[in-house]
Design a protein around this motif. Structure first.
Motif, PDB file in Angstrom:
ATOM      1  N   PRO A  97     -27.038 -43.103  96.145  1.00 13.36           N
ATOM      2  CA  PRO A  97     -27.293 -43.947  94.666  1.00 13.36           C
ATOM      3  C   PRO A  97     -26.690 -45.065  95.722  1.00 13.36           C
ATOM      4  O   PRO A  97     -26.105 -44.863  96.848  1.00 13.36           O
ATOM      5  CB  PRO A  97     -26.391 -43.844  93.680  1.00 13.36           C
ATOM      6  CG  PRO A  97     -25.481 -43.419  94.493  1.00 13.36           C
ATOM      7  CD  PRO A  97     -25.798 -41.890  95.225  1.00 13.36           C
ATOM      8  N   ASP A  98     -26.914 -46.298  95.157  1.00 17.73           N
ATOM      9  CA  ASP A  98     -25.978 -47.701  94.761  1.00 17.73           C
ATOM     10  C   ASP A  98     -25.656 -47.645  95.079  1.00 17.73           C
ATOM     11  O   ASP A  98     -25.113 -48.192  93.640  1.00 17.73           O
ATOM     12  CB  ASP A  98     -27.312 -49.142  94.836  1.00 17.73           C
ATOM     13  CG  ASP A  98     -26.630 -50.545  95.023  1.00 17.73           C
ATOM     14  OD1 ASP A  98     -25.481 -50.319  95.646  1.00 17.73           O
ATOM     15  OD2 ASP A  98     -27.592 -51.424  95.309  1.00 17.73           O
ATOM     16  N   PHE A  99     -23.994 -47.459  95.427  1.00 17.48           N
ATOM     17  CA  PHE A  99     -22.564 -47.429  94.925  1.00 17.48           C
ATOM     18  C   PHE A  99     -22.055 -48.350  94.506  1.00 17.48           C
ATOM     19  O   PHE A  99     -21.246 -48.994  93.477  1.00 17.48           O
ATOM     20  CB  PHE A  99     -21.854 -46.520  95.627  1.00 17.48           C
ATOM     21  CG  PHE A  99     -21.994 -45.944  96.364  1.00 17.48           C
ATOM     22  CD1 PHE A  99     -22.021 -44.034  95.337  1.00 17.48           C
ATOM     23  CD2 PHE A  99     -22.796 -44.957  97.114  1.00 17.48           C
ATOM     24  CE1 PHE A  99     -22.455 -42.913  95.816  1.00 17.48           C
ATOM     25  CE2 PHE A  99     -23.017 -43.742  97.974  1.00 17.48           C
ATOM     26  CZ  PHE A  99     -22.652 -42.716  96.721  1.00 17.48           C
ATOM     27  N   GLU A 100     -22.568 -49.562  94.768  1.00 18.91           N
ATOM     28  CA  GLU A 100     -21.661 -51.416  94.982  1.00 18.91           C
ATOM     29  C   GLU A 100     -22.451 -51.170  93.473  1.00 18.91           C
ATOM     30  O   GLU A 100     -21.878 -52.194  92.443  1.00 18.91           O
ATOM     31  CB  GLU A 100     -22.126 -51.874  96.211  1.00 18.91           C
ATOM     32  CG  GLU A 100     -22.132 -53.327  95.887  1.00 18.91           C
ATOM     33  CD  GLU A 100     -22.216 -54.358  96.330  1.00 18.91           C
ATOM     34  OE1 GLU A 100     -21.812 -55.456  96.393  1.00 18.91           O
ATOM     35  OE2 GLU A 100     -23.596 -54.407  97.659  1.00 18.91           O
ATOM     36  N   ALA A 101     -24.362 -50.964  93.330  1.00 22.32           N
ATOM     37  CA  ALA A 101     -24.532 -51.065  91.873  1.00 22.32           C
ATOM     38  C   ALA A 101     -24.033 -50.808  90.609  1.00 22.32           C
ATOM     39  O   ALA A 101     -24.142 -50.499  89.834  1.00 22.32           O
ATOM     40  CB  ALA A 101     -25.886 -50.780  91.998  1.00 22.32           C
ATOM     41  N   MET A 102     -22.908 -49.857  90.787  1.00 27.69           N
ATOM     42  CA  MET A 102     -22.354 -48.927  90.048  1.00 27.69           C
ATOM     43  C   MET A 102     -20.744 -49.440  89.108  1.00 27.69           C
ATOM     44  O   MET A 102     -20.055 -48.513  88.449  1.00 27.69           O
ATOM     45  CB  MET A 102     -21.858 -47.105  90.576  1.00 27.69           C
ATOM     46  CG  MET A 102     -23.147 -47.025  90.340  1.00 27.69           C
ATOM     47  SD  MET A 102     -23.414 -45.664  91.689  1.00 27.69           S
ATOM     48  CE  MET A 102     -22.837 -44.133  89.784  1.00 27.69           C
ATOM     49  N   LEU A 103     -20.376 -50.985  90.215  1.00 30.20           N
ATOM     50  CA  LEU A 103     -18.894 -51.163  90.124  1.00 30.20           C
ATOM     51  C   LEU A 103     -19.469 -51.799  88.874  1.00 30.20           C
ATOM     52  O   LEU A 103     -19.763 -53.329  88.539  1.00 30.20           O
ATOM     53  CB  LEU A 103     -18.783 -51.988  91.379  1.00 30.20           C
ATOM     54  CG  LEU A 103     -18.478 -50.771  92.778  1.00 30.20           C
ATOM     55  CD1 LEU A 103     -18.261 -51.831  93.841  1.00 30.20           C
ATOM     56  CD2 LEU A 103     -17.738 -49.793  91.917  1.00 30.20           C
ATOM     57  N   THR A 104     -19.303 -51.906  87.636  1.00 27.76           N
ATOM     58  CA  THR A 104     -18.882 -52.717  86.233  1.00 27.76           C
ATOM     59  C   THR A 104     -17.577 -52.806  86.010  1.00 27.76           C
ATOM     60  O   THR A 104     -17.062 -54.234  85.270  1.00 27.76           O
ATOM     61  CB  THR A 104     -19.707 -52.046  84.778  1.00 27.76           C
ATOM     62  OG1 THR A 104     -18.981 -50.776  85.314  1.00 27.76           O
ATOM     63  CG2 THR A 104     -20.583 -51.417  85.660  1.00 27.76           C
ATOM     64  N   GLY A 105     -16.945 -52.000  86.076  1.00 33.08           N
ATOM     65  CA  GLY A 105     -15.202 -52.182  85.639  1.00 33.08           C
ATOM     66  C   GLY A 105     -15.215 -51.505  84.539  1.00 33.08           C
ATOM     67  O   GLY A 105     -13.808 -51.632  84.210  1.00 33.08           O
ATOM     68  N   ASP A 106     -15.720 -51.442  83.635  1.00 36.82           N
ATOM     69  CA  ASP A 106     -15.906 -50.916  82.250  1.00 36.82           C
ATOM     70  C   ASP A 106     -15.293 -49.136  82.622  1.00 36.82           C
ATOM     71  O   ASP A 106     -16.244 -48.684  83.142  1.00 36.82           O
ATOM     72  CB  ASP A 106     -17.060 -50.877  81.434  1.00 36.82           C
ATOM     73  CG  ASP A 106     -17.125 -50.668  80.191  1.00 36.82           C
ATOM     74  OD1 ASP A 106     -15.775 -50.537  79.725  1.00 36.82           O
ATOM     75  OD2 ASP A 106     -17.656 -51.135  80.279  1.00 36.82           O
ATOM     76  N   ILE A 107     -14.311 -48.676  82.278  1.00 36.38           N
ATOM     77  CA  ILE A 107     -13.939 -47.717  81.750  1.00 36.38           C
ATOM     78  C   ILE A 107     -13.414 -46.879  80.849  1.00 36.38           C
ATOM     79  O   ILE A 107     -12.926 -46.253  80.466  1.00 36.38           O
ATOM     80  CB  ILE A 107     -12.566 -46.933  83.363  1.00 36.38           C
ATOM     81  CG1 ILE A 107     -12.193 -48.212  82.760  1.00 36.38           C
ATOM     82  CG2 ILE A 107     -13.680 -47.474  84.170  1.00 36.38           C
ATOM     83  CD1 ILE A 107     -10.093 -47.674  83.530  1.00 36.38           C
ATOM     84  N   LYS A 108     -13.767 -48.377  79.143  1.00 31.37           N
ATOM     85  CA  LYS A 108     -13.384 -47.520  78.369  1.00 31.37           C
ATOM     86  C   LYS A 108     -14.124 -46.030  78.025  1.00 31.37           C
ATOM     87  O   LYS A 108     -15.719 -46.003  78.196  1.00 31.37           O
ATOM     88  CB  LYS A 108     -14.030 -48.980  77.599  1.00 31.37           C
ATOM     89  CG  LYS A 108     -13.322 -50.011  77.299  1.00 31.37           C
ATOM     90  CD  LYS A 108     -13.510 -51.015  76.291  1.00 31.37           C
ATOM     91  CE  LYS A 108     -13.855 -52.564  76.666  1.00 31.37           C
ATOM     92  NZ  LYS A 108     -13.765 -53.249  77.876  1.00 31.37           N
ATOM     93  N   GLY A 109     -13.685 -45.559  77.206  1.00 31.87           N
ATOM     94  CA  GLY A 109     -14.013 -44.173  76.950  1.00 31.87           C
ATOM     95  C   GLY A 109     -13.328 -43.520  77.909  1.00 31.87           C
ATOM     96  O   GLY A 109     -14.152 -42.171  77.533  1.00 31.87           O
ATOM     97  N   GLN A 110     -13.124 -43.791  79.350  1.00 26.91           N
ATOM     98  CA  GLN A 110     -13.323 -42.531  80.008  1.00 26.91           C
ATOM     99  C   GLN A 110     -11.553 -41.986  79.687  1.00 26.91           C
ATOM    100  O   GLN A 110     -10.697 -42.174  79.709  1.00 26.91           O
ATOM    101  CB  GLN A 110     -13.151 -43.229  81.963  1.00 26.91           C
ATOM    102  CG  GLN A 110     -13.864 -44.113  81.787  1.00 26.91           C
ATOM    103  CD  GLN A 110     -15.172 -43.133  82.644  1.00 26.91           C
ATOM    104  OE1 GLN A 110     -15.015 -42.295  83.711  1.00 26.91           O
ATOM    105  NE2 GLN A 110     -16.465 -42.584  82.023  1.00 26.91           N
ATOM    106  N   THR A 111     -11.387 -40.882  80.615  1.00 27.55           N
ATOM    107  CA  THR A 111     -10.502 -39.667  80.443  1.00 27.55           C
ATOM    108  C   THR A 111      -9.704 -39.595  81.530  1.00 27.55           C
ATOM    109  O   THR A 111     -10.426 -38.709  82.628  1.00 27.55           O
ATOM    110  CB  THR A 111     -10.807 -38.755  80.137  1.00 27.55           C
ATOM    111  OG1 THR A 111     -11.602 -38.675  78.545  1.00 27.55           O
ATOM    112  CG2 THR A 111      -8.908 -37.733  79.491  1.00 27.55           C
TER     113      THR A 111
END
Length: 495
Positions: free
Chosen positions: A250-264
């Motif tokens: 995948p395009d790993f850079e495109a997956m960088l949102t900084g949103d980790i709400k709900g992550q455990t």
């Protein structure tokens, strides 16, 4: 030092795209910085002519509208990667003068993306070490110094030249390899980002083997975004490597949102080691708070077989090394010992290996040969393989229970002095890998992120461990941690 060298991959890529600089200018700035950095001993085979040739070609490709994802970006390559026509010694005397007629798959992918090679970087011999002190070239030196001290510090190992070069702005990024922590530990010691991908994500073809079931190539960079950019170029299926995963990249850079709400995020209780410095404990607690503030849920988890990880690793890795290093015999390539009249071919093997391998490599080959021998194979090697399965299952159980990533310290301390552990019991040096070897044994992705300074002003890092093949999610969690930590410290230039 030129301001150009202070950029990372993303910044330099954008500057090239906007026409604010050229690859030739950028490469020239790095070559100047490298020439002035002899005290760090980071580069061991410099390739300035090749670098400028590729930089010119990159500028011409951009002018034609044919720029690759890393077009014109100067990087350093760990000496473990075979590079066509360029010395590839794996930090060892036994491969003296070896210039491969082929290119490793990872470096081929980087050149296809347009990257420019500045040279080969220092490393522990055959990647066996945690301080870069086993290198035939002598140790690489950490660009950081403790406050009030002029003592030379280790940049970690085995990818010590890579970590020193990235931290000292001698390249935009570098390749590393990680068998038991050799990307993540040096990254933590030098205040940079180091990513070990899932085993099989990057091809091992053309990378000098240490322990084939554990080795994995990865990027060492100035930021999480840069790691995502570089991994996208490095990764991918390779038919020449039977352990390479046939999965889309995948395009790993495109997956960088900084949103980790709900992550455990799991916190393994077994990583609270006896005698761990209080500063590491405090850093770990701060990391938990930062991820919690970013919206993640923090839970305690158990990885019960962690206590067996180091002995398991130091049976399996030397066993595989013993087999892999049997091919270095002075017959076809590399160094050959001078022979006396009447010496047999067996004498040549013995003399070549005795003078070609350093003490640490000899130690591990001997251990590996011992644990594979007829009387001890079941007692050591087979038992270690069974424990490895249990360690892997610990992680599988944690992920099955809903954990998205695991947060641990990256190292048990900040950088120590060169020579500080050299005369000590070798086990003391091996303990540097205590937080990292489990990830290799389980084949998981792990990343070290710089998150603070200790009381001596030296960088310290935290490690995030992710689910297999989910480097994108792991990078995003690391991106959130990086943003929260706001680590921007750089070493003061003394070299």
């Amino acid at each position: 030092m030129s301001e150009l060298t202070k950029m990372g991959l993303a910044d330099a890529r954008d500057a090239l795209a906007k026409g604010e600089t050229t690859s030739v200018e950028l490469t020239g700035a790095f070559l100047e910085a490298i020439e002035a950095s002899g005290a760090l001993n980071a580069y061991v085979h410099k390739t300035p002519d090749l670098a400028m040739t590729r930089a010119k070609a990159a500028d011409e490709a951009r002018a034609r509208g044919e720029a690759g994802t890393l077009n014109g970006l100067p990087i350093g390559i760990k000496d473990l990667f075979c590079t066509q026509g360029v010395d590839s010694q794996a930090g060892s005397r036994i491969l003296e003068g070896f210039k491969p007629e082929y290119e490793s798959t990872v470096t081929s992918k980087l050149w296809d993306a347009g990257a420019v090679m500045l040279g080969k970087l220092n490393m522990d011999e055959f990647a066996m070490g945690s301080s870069n002190e086993t290198s035939v070239y002598g140790p690489a030196v950490n660009p950081w110094k403790a406050e009030g001290s002029d003592a030379a510090l280790t940049p970690g190992g085995s990818s010590g030249g890579s970590s020193a070069a990235v931290a000292a702005d001698l390249c935009l990024a570098a390749t590393g390899t990680d068998t038991g922590g050799s990307i993540r530990q040096p990254a933590a010691f030098t205040g940079i980002v180091g990513l070990k991908p899932t085993y099989g994500r990057c091809s091992r073809w053309g990378i000098v083997a240490f322990a084939s079931s554990l080795d994995q190539a990865g990027p060492m960079t100035k930021s999480v975004r840069d790691a995502a950019i570089m991994l996208t170029a490095m990764a991918g299926h390779d038919p020449k490597d039977s352990t390479s995963a046939d999965l889309a990249v995948p395009d790993f850079e495109a997956m960088l949102t900084g949103d980790i709400k709900g992550q455990t995020i799991g916190i393994p209780r077994e990583y609270h080691m006896d005698g761990m410095p209080e500063e590491i404990e405090v850093l770990w607690s701060r990391g938990k708070e930062m991820l919690q503030d970013a919206g993640a849920k923090i839970v305690d988890i158990s990885l019960p077989h962690t206590k067996y990880a180091l002995p398991t690793y130091y049976v399996i890795a030397p066993a595989e090394a013993s087999s892999n290093l049997a091919r270095y015999d002075g017959v076809r390539y590399g160094r050959r010992a001078k022979l006396g009249q009447g010496d047999s071919i067996t004498d040549m093997y013995d003399k070549t290996r005795a003078e070609g391998f350093g003490a640490e490599v000899q130690r591990r080959v001997m251990i590996g040969t011992y644990v594979l021998s007829a009387g001890f194979y079941d007692a050591y090697y087979n038992r270690a393989r069974r424990v490895r399965t249990l360690i892997k299952k610990d992680f599988e159980d944690a992920f099955a229970a809903g954990v998205d990533a695991i947060l641990t310290p990256a190292t048990p301390s900040s950088a120590f002095g060169i020579g500080e552990m050299a005369s000590a019991d070798p086990v003391q040096m091996y303990l540097n890998d205590v937080f990292t070897v489990t990830v290799n044994l389980a084949g998981l992705p792990g990343i070290a992120v710089p998150t603070g300074l200790d009381s001596r002003g030296l960088p310290m890092g935290l490690q995030l461990i992710g689910r297999p093949w989910e480097e994108g999610a792991l990078l995003n969690t690391a991106y959130a941690l990086e943003n929260a930590a706001g680590f921007v410290a750089k070493p003061s230039k003394w070299w």
